[in-house]
Design a protein around this motif. Structure first.
Motif, PDB file in Angstrom:
ATOM      1  N   CYS A  25      25.161  36.612  41.221  1.00 49.46           N
ATOM      2  CA  CYS A  25      26.386  37.415  41.286  1.00 49.46           C
ATOM      3  C   CYS A  25      26.569  38.144  39.957  1.00 49.46           C
ATOM      4  O   CYS A  25      26.720  37.508  38.905  1.00 49.46           O
ATOM      5  CB  CYS A  25      27.584  36.515  41.578  1.00 49.46           C
ATOM      6  SG  CYS A  25      29.151  37.406  41.615  1.00 49.46           S
ATOM      7  N   ASN A  27      29.105  39.975  39.011  1.00 45.59           N
ATOM      8  CA  ASN A  27      30.463  39.772  38.516  1.00 45.59           C
ATOM      9  C   ASN A  27      30.562  38.457  37.740  1.00 45.59           C
ATOM     10  O   ASN A  27      31.186  38.394  36.678  1.00 45.59           O
ATOM     11  CB  ASN A  27      31.459  39.775  39.683  1.00 45.59           C
ATOM     12  CG  ASN A  27      32.880  39.892  39.241  1.00 45.59           C
ATOM     13  OD1 ASN A  27      33.209  40.733  38.416  1.00 45.59           O
ATOM     14  ND2 ASN A  27      33.731  39.037  39.775  1.00 45.59           N
ATOM     15  N   LYS A  28      29.927  37.421  38.265  1.00 49.16           N
ATOM     16  CA  LYS A  28      29.963  36.113  37.613  1.00 49.16           C
ATOM     17  C   LYS A  28      29.159  36.136  36.313  1.00 49.16           C
ATOM     18  O   LYS A  28      29.547  35.516  35.326  1.00 49.16           O
ATOM     19  CB  LYS A  28      29.432  35.046  38.555  1.00 49.16           C
ATOM     20  CG  LYS A  28      29.756  33.653  38.128  1.00 49.16           C
ATOM     21  CD  LYS A  28      29.476  32.684  39.237  1.00 49.16           C
ATOM     22  CE  LYS A  28      30.069  31.338  38.900  1.00 49.16           C
ATOM     23  NZ  LYS A  28      30.015  30.425  40.015  1.00 49.16           N
ATOM     24  N   PHE A  31      31.453  38.647  33.866  1.00 45.76           N
ATOM     25  CA  PHE A  31      32.824  38.272  33.541  1.00 45.76           C
ATOM     26  C   PHE A  31      33.097  36.774  33.630  1.00 45.76           C
ATOM     27  O   PHE A  31      34.154  36.311  33.235  1.00 45.76           O
ATOM     28  CB  PHE A  31      33.808  39.016  34.457  1.00 45.76           C
ATOM     29  CG  PHE A  31      33.645  40.508  34.408  1.00 45.76           C
ATOM     30  CD1 PHE A  31      33.891  41.216  33.240  1.00 45.76           C
ATOM     31  CD2 PHE A  31      33.221  41.204  35.513  1.00 45.76           C
ATOM     32  CE1 PHE A  31      33.728  42.590  33.190  1.00 45.76           C
ATOM     33  CE2 PHE A  31      33.053  42.583  35.484  1.00 45.76           C
ATOM     34  CZ  PHE A  31      33.303  43.276  34.318  1.00 45.76           C
ATOM     35  N   CYS A  35      33.212  36.482  42.527  1.00 46.82           N
ATOM     36  CA  CYS A  35      33.680  37.655  43.270  1.00 46.82           C
ATOM     37  C   CYS A  35      34.082  37.191  44.672  1.00 46.82           C
ATOM     38  O   CYS A  35      33.791  36.060  45.053  1.00 46.82           O
ATOM     39  CB  CYS A  35      32.586  38.717  43.334  1.00 46.82           C
ATOM     40  SG  CYS A  35      31.197  38.288  44.384  1.00 46.82           S
TER      41      CYS A  35
END
Length: 111
Positions: A25, A27-28, A31, A35
């Motif tokens: 991921c 996003n993981k 950030f 997600c």
């Protein structure tokens, strides 16, 4: 004189570990937060293994999503009278399940 060689073919799905090919991921990674789609790949993998309850626990929207995909594929071959309304209901149900499960996950994470 020719020699006949018998090859035993086995399905490759048992020889290949699908977890080795799952995408991380982004996003993981960037950030540090999940997600809304986190867990979907593992959930499909669990479904293929027959772990239906674990698949739901991993990604609760898996069943509405599978139902939506099955309906979309079936509409390629069968014409339904209220196909647009059914499609809209299934899309809203899927989006709602994704949103609710994500909010619950984030609530548990930050409390």
């Amino acid at each position: 004189m020719t020699v006949t060689v018998m090859m035993h073919l086995q399905p490759t799905i048992f020889l290949v570990n699908l977890e080795d090919y799952m995408l991380p991921c982004l996003n993981k990674k960037l950030f540090g937060l999940d997600c809304p789609g986190c867990g979907m790949q593992r959930s499909v993998h669990l479904l293929l293994q027959g772990e239906f309850l674990d698949a739901f626990k991993m990604f609760p929207a898996i069943y509405p999503l599978m139902l939506l995909l099955a309906f979309l594929v079936s509409t390629l071959f069968i014409k339904f009278k209220f196909a647009d309304q059914i499609k809209l209901i299934l899309m809203l149900t899927t989006a709602g399940a994704i949103l609710v499960s994500y909010l619950i996950k984030m609530n548990i994470l930050f409390n």
